[in-house]
Scaffold this motif. Structure first.
Motif, PDB file in Angstrom:
ATOM      1  N   LYS A   1      33.217  61.170  54.593  1.00 40.54           N
ATOM      2  CA  LYS A   1      32.009  60.932  55.391  1.00 40.54           C
ATOM      3  C   LYS A   1      32.032  61.776  56.663  1.00 40.54           C
ATOM      4  O   LYS A   1      31.014  62.372  57.052  1.00 40.54           O
ATOM      5  N   ALA A   2      33.187  61.834  57.312  1.00 42.09           N
ATOM      6  CA  ALA A   2      33.302  62.635  58.534  1.00 42.09           C
ATOM      7  C   ALA A   2      33.144  64.123  58.236  1.00 42.09           C
ATOM      8  O   ALA A   2      32.521  64.860  59.016  1.00 42.09           O
ATOM      9  N   ALA A   3      33.688  64.576  57.111  1.00 46.00           N
ATOM     10  CA  ALA A   3      33.583  65.997  56.764  1.00 46.00           C
ATOM     11  C   ALA A   3      32.134  66.395  56.496  1.00 46.00           C
ATOM     12  O   ALA A   3      31.654  67.432  56.982  1.00 46.00           O
ATOM     13  N   VAL A   4      31.415  65.571  55.733  1.00 47.73           N
ATOM     14  CA  VAL A   4      30.016  65.894  55.424  1.00 47.73           C
ATOM     15  C   VAL A   4      29.164  65.832  56.690  1.00 47.73           C
ATOM     16  O   VAL A   4      28.352  66.726  56.963  1.00 47.73           O
ATOM     17  N   LEU A   5      29.341  64.771  57.479  1.00 46.03           N
ATOM     18  CA  LEU A   5      28.578  64.657  58.720  1.00 46.03           C
ATOM     19  C   LEU A   5      28.878  65.809  59.661  1.00 46.03           C
ATOM     20  O   LEU A   5      27.959  66.409  60.240  1.00 46.03           O
ATOM     21  N   GLY A   6      30.143  66.118  59.834  1.00 50.84           N
ATOM     22  CA  GLY A   6      30.512  67.207  60.732  1.00 50.84           C
ATOM     23  C   GLY A   6      29.955  68.539  60.277  1.00 50.84           C
ATOM     24  O   GLY A   6      29.497  69.348  61.103  1.00 50.84           O
ATOM     25  N   LEU A   7      29.960  68.796  58.967  1.00 52.77           N
ATOM     26  CA  LEU A   7      29.447  70.071  58.461  1.00 52.77           C
ATOM     27  C   LEU A   7      27.944  70.185  58.692  1.00 52.77           C
ATOM     28  O   LEU A   7      27.450  71.228  59.147  1.00 52.77           O
ATOM     29  N   VAL A   8      27.197  69.120  58.385  1.00 47.74           N
ATOM     30  CA  VAL A   8      25.747  69.164  58.558  1.00 47.74           C
ATOM     31  C   VAL A   8      25.385  69.354  60.034  1.00 47.74           C
ATOM     32  O   VAL A   8      24.551  70.198  60.387  1.00 47.74           O
ATOM     33  N   VAL A   9      26.012  68.567  60.909  1.00 44.10           N
ATOM     34  CA  VAL A   9      25.698  68.677  62.340  1.00 44.10           C
ATOM     35  C   VAL A   9      26.170  70.018  62.894  1.00 44.10           C
ATOM     36  O   VAL A   9      25.529  70.589  63.782  1.00 44.10           O
TER      37      VAL A   9
END
Length: 491
Positions: free
Chosen positions: A127-135
């Motif tokens: 979840k952190a990886a996907v959120l961090g990549l999008v942001v």
């Protein structure tokens, strides 16, 4: 003889029975993040705030450049407008990080997710990886857009720069990295608290309030606290010189899912216990809320830019009028977003903003004379103290808010503000309002004013909650009766 019956297979047809891998969790989180409407609207709001405030601050710098001192002019960098704009926009990206996890706790989806992937470390890591990549991707685009827009305005005073200047390219790319780190930090806060409203308030306190507190702590205390503040880390990333907190203009540090379905549906649907939806605002209401919210935030920002040469940021954000208008602007913007306006925490925030601005209107009319001499005064003391409480009265909470707990949470901020004002005034001998000036009026008079204002706040909070409860009861009584279908028994 008895026939032997083979046990039924527990494997579901079409399923391989393989365990979920980290790649599967990444794909799932990617799908969840991009298919929820609140993600798009939150990212769009963050982009508009950062780019718009960069242009606004660039215009403020060019218009007041001739009045600045030599040291202030020397400290002005090409990235200074976007550096300040990021302090306002970072909270929105923090809200996105909170919603990514707390929405699953509020809807119960977290149980399904952890059943598929019991290892919480992998689940949260994905979840952190996907959120961090999008942001990160959105943040870098927003950062470059903010830089180029602000340079077009700064060029009028020959204050613009280029990406080839020392440290500028690193700062612009670092803006996107900073927003991604804020979102991941907010994700961690939401994971710990598991409550949307509490997590959003905590993110706001960490990014804004702690920066104000650290600004007036004396000596080594202030230096130690400032080194640990996330806002100062962002200032160091966004500064072309690097290192240390962002201190433009003479060292003054600038202060900085699932959509709820409408009531109704197919006949025979089970109504959620203890919750009655209020009538959803009409589509034409959202633009008005968004316009008033942006007007409030823009008014506070322009007032800050105008008063910055004569009033330090700590003193500016020590005014209750400023803080209540910020809360009102954020509440109106949240109430205008289709993916957010039906959330429980948005109802809580709208009620809190209505209370705070009602206090602003009453106190200003009764204790401060009630006169206004500028456009910002009209917005902050006349328009917003009427518009936000009226918005609550006409379109009150669709969720049931516990009276005692909600009232205590609403009143926690005014109580904290009062304690801060008296303590800050005792340390600096400066009070934002004359009726709090204990040095000249005495503590007995200040205590009397405090009791009167506190009583007004409690009464207004009780009335707002009472009105919300009455509207829910009226909605329940006026709701059409559910049709009953008679079924004839057959012999």
């Amino acid at each position: 003889m008895s026939a032997t019956v083979a046990p039924a297979s527990s494997r579901v047809p079409g399923r391989t029975g393989k365990k979920a891998t980290f790649a599967n969790v990444l794909a799932s989180e990617w799908t969840k993040l991009l298919t929820v409407r609140s993600t798009f609207w939150t990212l769009l709001a963050g982009a508009v705030v950062v780019v718009g405030f960069s242009a606004l601050w660039a215009l403020a710098f060019t218009s007041s450049y001739d009045q600045l001192s030599a040291s202030d002019r020397a400290s002005l960098a090409p990235t200074s407008p976007m550096q300040i704009a990021f302090y306002f926009g970072e909270v929105i990206f923090g809200v996105l990080g909170v919603l990514v996890i707390t929405a699953e706790y509020s809807t119960g989806m977290i149980r399904t997710a952890l059943t598929a992937m019991p290892r919480r470390a992998r689940y949260l890591g994905a979840k952190a990886a996907v959120l961090g990549l999008v942001v990160l991707v959105v943040g870098v685009v927003v950062s470059f857009a903010s830089f180029f827009v602000s340079q077009l305005i700064l060029a009028g005073k020959d204050l613009d720069g280029s990406l080839g200047d020392p440290g500028v390219l690193r700062s612009v790319i670092g803006g996107g990295v900073w927003l991604a780190l804020i979102a991941v930090m907010a994700l961690g806060i939401g994971t710990l608290l598991r409550h949307t409203a509490g997590s959003v308030v905590t993110v706001f306190v960490v990014l804004f309030v702690l920066g104000i507190v650290g600004g007036f702590l004396p000596g080594r205390w202030g230096d130690t606290v400032n080194k640990l503040l996330p806002s100062n880390a962002g200032g160091a990333i966004l500064s072309p010189q690097g290192g240390g907190a962002a201190r433009p203009l003479g060292g003054a540090r600038p202060v900085r899912a699932l959509h709820a379905r409408r009531a109704g549906g197919r006949a025979g649907a089970v109504r959620e216990a203890g919750r009655v939806r209020a009538r959803a605002p009409r589509g034409s209401l959202a633009p008005w809320r968004a316009g008033l919210g942006l007007l409030a935030l823009a008014t506070v920002s322009v007032s800050f830019a105008i008063q910055l040469p004569v009033l330090d940021p700590v003193s500016f954000f020590s005014y209750w009028t400023t803080l209540s208008n910020l809360a009102g602007g954020v509440a109106l913007l949240a109430g205008s977003v289709p993916g957010l306006r039906h959330r429980r925490w948005v109802d809580w925030l709208r009620g809190a903003a209505a209370l705070y601005l009602a206090i602003t209107g009453v106190v200003y009319a009764l204790l401060l004379g009630g006169g206004v001499g500028s456009l910002s005064g009209w917005v902050e003391h006349r328009i917003m103290p009427v518009a936000v409480p009226l918005d609550w009265l006409l379109f009150s909470a669709g969720h049931r808010l516990a009276t005692r707990r909600t009232m205590l949470s609403w009143l926690a901020f005014p109580i904290g503000y009062l304690a801060y004002t008296l303590f800050h005034g005792a340390v600096t001998s400066w009070y934002p309002y004359p009726f709090f000036d204990a040095a000249h009026r005495g503590y007995a008079v200040v205590t009397g004013y405090t009791i009167a204002i506190a009583g007004t706040a409690v009464a207004v909070a009780a009335l707002l909650l009472l009105w919300s409860g009455l509207r829910r009861r009226a909605s329940r009584l006026l709701r059409p009766a559910r049709a009953v279908t008679w079924v004839r028994e057959t012999p």
